[in-house]
Write a protein that holds these residues in place. Structure first.
Motif, PDB file in Angstrom:
ATOM      1  N   ASP A  29       0.811  -1.219   0.000  1.00 17.66           N
ATOM      2  CA  ASP A  29       0.000   0.000   0.000  1.00 17.66           C
ATOM      3  C   ASP A  29       0.844   1.269   0.000  1.00 17.66           C
ATOM      4  OD1 ASP A  29      -2.454  -0.981  -0.359  1.00 17.66           O
ATOM      5  OD2 ASP A  29      -3.187  -0.659   1.672  1.00 17.66           O
ATOM      6  N   SER A  30       1.924   1.279   0.791  1.00 20.49           N
ATOM      7  CA  SER A  30       2.755   2.476   0.847  1.00 20.49           C
ATOM      8  C   SER A  30       4.210   2.130   0.555  1.00 20.49           C
ATOM      9  CB  SER A  30       2.656   3.129   2.225  1.00 20.49           C
ATOM     10  OG  SER A  30       3.602   4.162   2.291  1.00 20.49           O
ATOM     11  N   PRO A  31       4.672   2.412  -0.670  1.00 18.68           N
ATOM     12  CA  PRO A  31       6.039   2.022  -1.050  1.00 18.68           C
ATOM     13  C   PRO A  31       7.137   2.862  -0.399  1.00 18.68           C
ATOM     14  CG  PRO A  31       4.638   2.420  -2.971  1.00 18.68           C
ATOM     15  CD  PRO A  31       3.935   2.986  -1.783  1.00 18.68           C
ATOM     16  N   LYS A  32       6.772   3.826   0.454  1.00 20.96           N
ATOM     17  CA  LYS A  32       7.738   4.804   0.940  1.00 20.96           C
ATOM     18  C   LYS A  32       8.968   4.155   1.588  1.00 20.96           C
ATOM     19  CE  LYS A  32       8.099   8.964   3.762  1.00 20.96           C
ATOM     20  NZ  LYS A  32       7.804   9.505   5.079  1.00 20.96           N
ATOM     21  N   VAL A  33       8.721   3.224   2.526  1.00 17.69           N
ATOM     22  CA  VAL A  33       9.829   2.619   3.265  1.00 17.69           C
ATOM     23  C   VAL A  33      10.778   1.881   2.319  1.00 17.69           C
ATOM     24  CG1 VAL A  33      10.348   0.715   4.844  1.00 17.69           C
ATOM     25  CG2 VAL A  33       8.700   2.461   5.510  1.00 17.69           C
ATOM     26  N   ILE A  34      10.215   1.157   1.344  1.00 17.40           N
ATOM     27  CA  ILE A  34      11.052   0.362   0.433  1.00 17.40           C
ATOM     28  C   ILE A  34      11.875   1.294  -0.458  1.00 17.40           C
ATOM     29  CG2 ILE A  34      11.023  -1.332  -1.446  1.00 17.40           C
ATOM     30  CD1 ILE A  34       8.421  -2.406  -0.191  1.00 17.40           C
ATOM     31  N   VAL A  35      11.224   2.346  -0.980  1.00 15.12           N
ATOM     32  CA  VAL A  35      11.936   3.273  -1.865  1.00 15.12           C
ATOM     33  C   VAL A  35      13.069   3.958  -1.086  1.00 15.12           C
ATOM     34  CG1 VAL A  35      11.698   5.378  -3.231  1.00 15.12           C
ATOM     35  CG2 VAL A  35       9.949   3.613  -3.370  1.00 15.12           C
ATOM     36  N   GLU A  36      12.788   4.364   0.139  1.00 14.43           N
ATOM     37  CA  GLU A  36      13.819   5.040   0.941  1.00 14.43           C
ATOM     38  C   GLU A  36      14.969   4.096   1.294  1.00 14.43           C
ATOM     39  OE1 GLU A  36      11.586   8.646   3.308  1.00 14.43           O
ATOM     40  OE2 GLU A  36      11.566   6.678   4.230  1.00 14.43           O
ATOM     41  N   THR A  37      14.631   2.833   1.612  1.00 11.50           N
ATOM     42  CA  THR A  37      15.681   1.862   1.938  1.00 11.50           C
ATOM     43  C   THR A  37      16.586   1.626   0.729  1.00 11.50           C
ATOM     44  OG1 THR A  37      14.150   0.807   3.470  1.00 11.50           O
ATOM     45  CG2 THR A  37      16.109  -0.452   2.882  1.00 11.50           C
ATOM     46  N   ALA A  38      15.972   1.485  -0.447  1.00  8.72           N
ATOM     47  CA  ALA A  38      16.754   1.255  -1.663  1.00  8.72           C
ATOM     48  C   ALA A  38      17.695   2.432  -1.914  1.00  8.72           C
ATOM     49  CB  ALA A  38      15.816   1.059  -2.852  1.00  8.72           C
ATOM     50  N   GLU A  39      17.166   3.651  -1.748  1.00  7.05           N
ATOM     51  CA  GLU A  39      17.982   4.843  -1.987  1.00  7.05           C
ATOM     52  C   GLU A  39      19.156   4.896  -1.008  1.00  7.05           C
ATOM     53  OE1 GLU A  39      17.770   6.881  -4.380  1.00  7.05           O
ATOM     54  OE2 GLU A  39      18.493   8.861  -3.827  1.00  7.05           O
ATOM     55  N   ARG A  40      18.872   4.566   0.242  1.00  7.68           N
ATOM     56  CA  ARG A  40      19.916   4.635   1.263  1.00  7.68           C
ATOM     57  C   ARG A  40      21.014   3.598   1.001  1.00  7.68           C
ATOM     58  NH1 ARG A  40      16.716   3.666   5.936  1.00  7.68           N
ATOM     59  NH2 ARG A  40      15.441   5.430   5.337  1.00  7.68           N
ATOM     60  N   ARG A  41      20.610   2.422   0.464  1.00  5.90           N
ATOM     61  CA  ARG A  41      21.600   1.383   0.210  1.00  5.90           C
ATOM     62  C   ARG A  41      22.225   1.540  -1.179  1.00  5.90           C
ATOM     63  NH1 ARG A  41      21.150  -3.717   3.199  1.00  5.90           N
ATOM     64  NH2 ARG A  41      22.979  -4.139   1.947  1.00  5.90           N
ATOM     65  N   GLY A  42      21.840   2.564  -1.890  1.00  7.14           N
ATOM     66  CA  GLY A  42      22.490   2.872  -3.156  1.00  7.14           C
ATOM     67  C   GLY A  42      22.113   1.969  -4.315  1.00  7.14           C
ATOM     68  N   ILE A  43      20.891   1.409  -4.328  1.00  2.00           N
ATOM     69  CA  ILE A  43      20.473   0.634  -5.495  1.00  2.00           C
ATOM     70  C   ILE A  43      19.333   1.367  -6.207  1.00  2.00           C
ATOM     71  CG2 ILE A  43      21.152  -1.554  -4.399  1.00  2.00           C
ATOM     72  CD1 ILE A  43      18.001  -2.076  -4.427  1.00  2.00           C
ATOM     73  N   MET A  44      18.897   0.781  -7.345  1.00  3.56           N
ATOM     74  CA  MET A  44      17.852   1.430  -8.138  1.00  3.56           C
ATOM     75  C   MET A  44      16.487   0.898  -7.723  1.00  3.56           C
ATOM     76  SD  MET A  44      19.817   1.224 -11.791  1.00  3.56           S
ATOM     77  CE  MET A  44      20.598  -0.341 -11.465  1.00  3.56           C
ATOM     78  N   VAL A  45      15.451   1.660  -8.039  1.00  9.10           N
ATOM     79  CA  VAL A  45      14.106   1.263  -7.623  1.00  9.10           C
ATOM     80  C   VAL A  45      13.109   1.763  -8.657  1.00  9.10           C
ATOM     81  CG1 VAL A  45      13.845   3.345  -6.182  1.00  9.10           C
ATOM     82  CG2 VAL A  45      12.491   1.316  -5.655  1.00  9.10           C
ATOM     83  N   THR A  46      12.042   0.976  -8.898  1.00 10.37           N
ATOM     84  CA  THR A  46      10.927   1.484  -9.690  1.00 10.37           C
ATOM     85  C   THR A  46       9.704   1.510  -8.787  1.00 10.37           C
ATOM     86  OG1 THR A  46      10.036  -0.582 -10.575  1.00 10.37           O
ATOM     87  CG2 THR A  46      11.904   0.372 -11.758  1.00 10.37           C
ATOM     88  N   GLY A  47       8.908   2.561  -8.883  1.00  7.86           N
ATOM     89  CA  GLY A  47       7.845   2.821  -7.914  1.00  7.86           C
ATOM     90  C   GLY A  47       6.525   2.190  -8.274  1.00  7.86           C
ATOM     91  N   TYR A  48       5.527   2.446  -7.429  1.00  5.93           N
ATOM     92  CA  TYR A  48       4.203   1.879  -7.639  1.00  5.93           C
ATOM     93  C   TYR A  48       3.146   2.779  -7.015  1.00  5.93           C
ATOM     94  CZ  TYR A  48       0.568  -1.640  -8.169  1.00  5.93           C
ATOM     95  OH  TYR A  48      -0.568  -2.305  -8.542  1.00  5.93           O
ATOM     96  N   HIS A  49       1.944   2.769  -7.563  1.00  3.33           N
ATOM     97  CA  HIS A  49       0.775   3.534  -7.113  1.00  3.33           C
ATOM     98  C   HIS A  49       0.884   5.026  -7.460  1.00  3.33           C
ATOM     99  CE1 HIS A  49      -1.228   0.359  -5.045  1.00  3.33           C
ATOM    100  NE2 HIS A  49      -0.386   0.270  -4.030  1.00  3.33           N
ATOM    101  N   ALA A  50       1.918   5.710  -6.893  1.00  2.83           N
ATOM    102  CA  ALA A  50       2.076   7.148  -7.121  1.00  2.83           C
ATOM    103  C   ALA A  50       3.539   7.394  -7.477  1.00  2.83           C
ATOM    104  CB  ALA A  50       1.681   7.918  -5.875  1.00  2.83           C
TER     105      ALA A  50
END
Lengths: 387, 313
Positions: A245-266
């Motif tokens: 429901d809320s991708p915020k934590v995953i997106v922030e964790t990925a950014e902090r660990r220096g990997i790439m991420v594609t988002g969802y919902h918004a």
């Protein structure tokens, strides 16, 4: 001691007094509530402008996710002439949502309701729709069945897996380890379809790519989602995506660990300026504007409304700076095919990840194919199990 | 299943073990602080079930203050301060005649959570500066080992606090007073101690630690403020105190065990062991139940429980 006892007795007296008053008021309000709905909603219809529309969200509307996507849609129609919106967030999928719907109808005079969470439909919307025949209930999830459900109910959904397919292409072109990660809540058909489309998109441009899936078990589990992200990154995954429901934590964790991420919902680009490649987003503003247009014109609206990239129900986030020109080209080509309506994601021969053929050679399952809504497999290239 | 992991230099089994060690350290900290706080409060003969509310309130306050002042440590202090205020409220209410501490605790839990959601609305969007972490994995060439041993400063502080709470409770005069009040209110009264005041201070101290535990959730792991942040960690930590038999060192072990078990599900799925993930996700609860059953004993069941601690008074 005596004083304390006297105090306690008087407190007991007050509580009883307050208790009976509260009970009396509750009965009074309940009787009033039971009596008034008919005439009140009639009045709202007769004095046609403004049209009052109620939006109900299961979580906070600034969650960078599912609820924010709907709230952005609501904000679009709030600007339309003759429309007034009412919103309530954090409404659980219990009888609480029935109370919220009734208060929107009785107190705010709402004649159109958008209860946006999947679990609101059965039994809550069905019950209220039978009770308030002149209120329109539009639900997100695509659950309407002709003949079985009340006629003042509609259900809509978007083929967001088309946007996931395009995001998968960008992920497949961007990964260096050829390992993608997908953090999902539950193994239900909509989620599996996103995982499979993402993987098919990635493997259409990079056959060596695999997607490792972690199911967290529920829609919003921040600690478990962070833990899943960390375990996947520890295993060498360098692009993450999700269906929670809320991708915020995953997106922030990925950014902090220096990997790439594609988002969802918004769009979560603001949370990960260095690693946000692209994302699959809803575009509810378009869907809600269409609905309001039909209702204001007094035209019948479709009870089951679906669409993908072509119909403008979903969109792909703008590409991040780190996306290569080659990746953009391939992704844009796939997007163009979706816009033409020529793209078929699920066509045979297609094997699942145990080697079983799930779609035979020569068979094409188009987006509207009902078979796709019963999806219970993970395609070849996905590391994970549905149960 | 499980063969498709490849690369990385560390085998699947070692990967799971590392994931669990890392998870134990990452997940256990809030449990540790809340259970240490509750340990102090319960040693004085009072139960504070409101620590779930304190935890959430602390998480919100820490995030807000860290965002506004760009100093995460000020956020930690603010979280502790919120805990002290909520603890004082609990202690003061419970000192009124005929007030049940369990009922007050439940009321304050709902109050704390509700207030934090209300005040925290504008904080869901912005990103606040995080607490620093200490790399203990510099000796290893493996990225997995290094990331598992990224230990947060608060965890280290938690270890120190564990030792401090143990020392204070066992070896100091304050500790003796707290224990006396918790074991026999009559004896403490006879010695001239103000029981309500001792319990008030013990609840405030417990609240401080629980608030600090909350700051870990929003300022380090998972590291952002939202309304689903605590999935009952505060309540679970209160249960861990009973499981740890009111001993600070056992609180630490119980928290680590719980954290490690919580990491089992995601760690196994990430290396491709995916069957029965529902069961692995339930591992912490199954483990807790199993240990309670295995260590239960007819004659030693309440060993360590403060005698004044009765659920219904």
């Amino acid at each position: 001691m005596l004083k304390a006892r006297a105090f306690a007795t008087s407190v007991a007296g007050w509580t009883e007094w307050i208790g009976t008053r509260v009970a009396a008021w509750a009965i009074f309000v309940a009787v009033l509530g039971g009596l008034t709905p008919g005439p009140r909603s009639h009045r709202a219809v007769a004095a046609s402008p403004p049209l009052t529309i109620g939006f109900i969200y299961v979580g906070p509307k600034s969650d960078y996710g599912y609820n924010q996507a709907h709230a952005q849609g609501a904000a679009v129609i709030a600007k339309l002439p003759g429309v007034k919106i009412r919103e309530e967030e954090m409404v659980p999928e219990t009888s609480a949502v029935q109370k919220t719907m009734e208060s929107m109808i009785n107190l705010d005079g709402a004649t159109v309701l958008f209860p946006t969470s999947f679990g609101y439909f059965d039994p809550h919307i069905l019950k209220e729709a039978a009770k308030y025949k002149n209120v329109t209930f539009l639900h997100c999830g695509g659950l309407y069945t002709e003949g079985k459900h009340p006629t003042n109910v509609g259900s809509y959904f978007g083929y967001i897996d088309e946007a996931q397919y395009v995001a998968g292409i960008v992920a497949g072109m961007s990964t260096k380890s050829n390992k993608l990660g997908f953090i999902a809540a539950k193994a239900i058909p909509q989620v599996l379809r996103n995982i499979n489309s993402y993987t098919l998109g990635a493997r259409s441009v990079n056959p060596k790519a695999t997607t490792t899936v972690i199911f967290t078990g529920d829609w919003s589990m921040p600690v478990k989602e962070a833990e899943a992200a960390n375990s996947l990154i520890d295993q060498g995954i360098d692009v993450l995506t999700m269906h929670v429901d809320s991708p915020k934590v995953i997106v922030e964790t990925a950014e902090r660990r220096g990997i790439m991420v594609t988002g969802y919902h918004a769009n979560q680009a603001a949370l990960a300026p260095k690693g946000y490649l692209t994302g699959a987003e809803w575009n509810w503003g378009k869907v809600y504007t269409d609905y309001v247009g039909m209702i204001q014109a007094g035209k019948p609206y479709p009870h089951l409304l679906r669409g993908g990239l072509k119909e403008g129900f979903v969109k792909v986030s703008p590409y991040g700076k780190m996306v290569s020109a080659a990746a953009k080209k391939k992704a844009d080509a796939a997007k163009a095919k979706f816009m033409d309506g020529k793209m078929v994601v699920y066509k045979g021969p297609l094997k699942d990840n145990t080697g079983k053929v799930v779609i035979a050679a020569g068979v094409e399952q188009k987006q509207t194919d009902i078979a796709l809504e019963k999806m219970d497999y993970l395609v070849e290239g996905v590391v994970g199990k549905t149960h | 299943m499980g063969a498709q992991t490849g690369g990385g230099g560390v085998s699947a089994a070692a990967g799971v073990a590392l994931g669990m060690v890392g998870g134990a350290i990452r997940i256990s900290t809030p449990f540790l602080f809340v259970s240490l706080g509750e340990c102090i409060t319960e040693k004085s003969g009072r139960v504070n079930l409101g620590l779930e509310g304190t935890l959430v309130m602390g998480a919100m306050a820490a995030y807000g203050v860290s965002y506004l002042t760009s100093s995460p440590w000020l956020g930690v202090l603010a979280a502790g301060g919120c805990g002290v205020v909520l603890g004082a409220l609990h202690g003061w209410l419970c000192a009124r005649p005929r007030v049940n501490d369990v009922a007050v605790g439940i009321a304050l839990m709902l109050f704390g959570v509700g207030l934090a959601f209300f005040l925290g609305k504008p904080l869901i969007g912005p990103t606040a500066p995080h607490l620093p972490s200490v790399s203990l994995g510099w000796w290893s060439a493996s990225g997995q080992v290094r990331s598992a041993l990224q230990v947060n400063a608060l965890f280290v502080l938690g270890l120190v606090t564990t030792a401090a709470v143990r020392f204070v409770l066992r070896k100091t005069r304050w500790g003796l007073v707290i224990r006396t009040v918790g074991e026999s209110a009559d004896a403490a009264r006879a010695m001239g101690y103000d029981i309500a005041r001792v319990r008030l201070l013990a609840t405030m101290a417990g609240g401080f630690l629980a608030g600090v535990g909350g700051s870990f959730l929003s300022l380090f792991y998972p590291g952002s403020w939202n309304e689903g942040l605590s999935s009952g960690q505060g309540l679970m930590a209160v249960a861990l105190v009973i499981f740890a038999r009111w001993d600070p060192v056992r609180c630490l072990l119980a928290s680590l065990l719980f954290g490690g078990a919580s990491a089992l599900g995601p760690a196994l799925q990430s290396v491709g062991v995916t069957s029965g993930y529902y069961l692995f996700n339930a591992a912490p609860y199954v483990l807790t139940l199993a240990i309670i059953v295995l260590t239960s004993s007819r004659d030693r069941a309440l060993l360590g429980q403060p005698a004044e601690l009765r659920m219904a008074r």
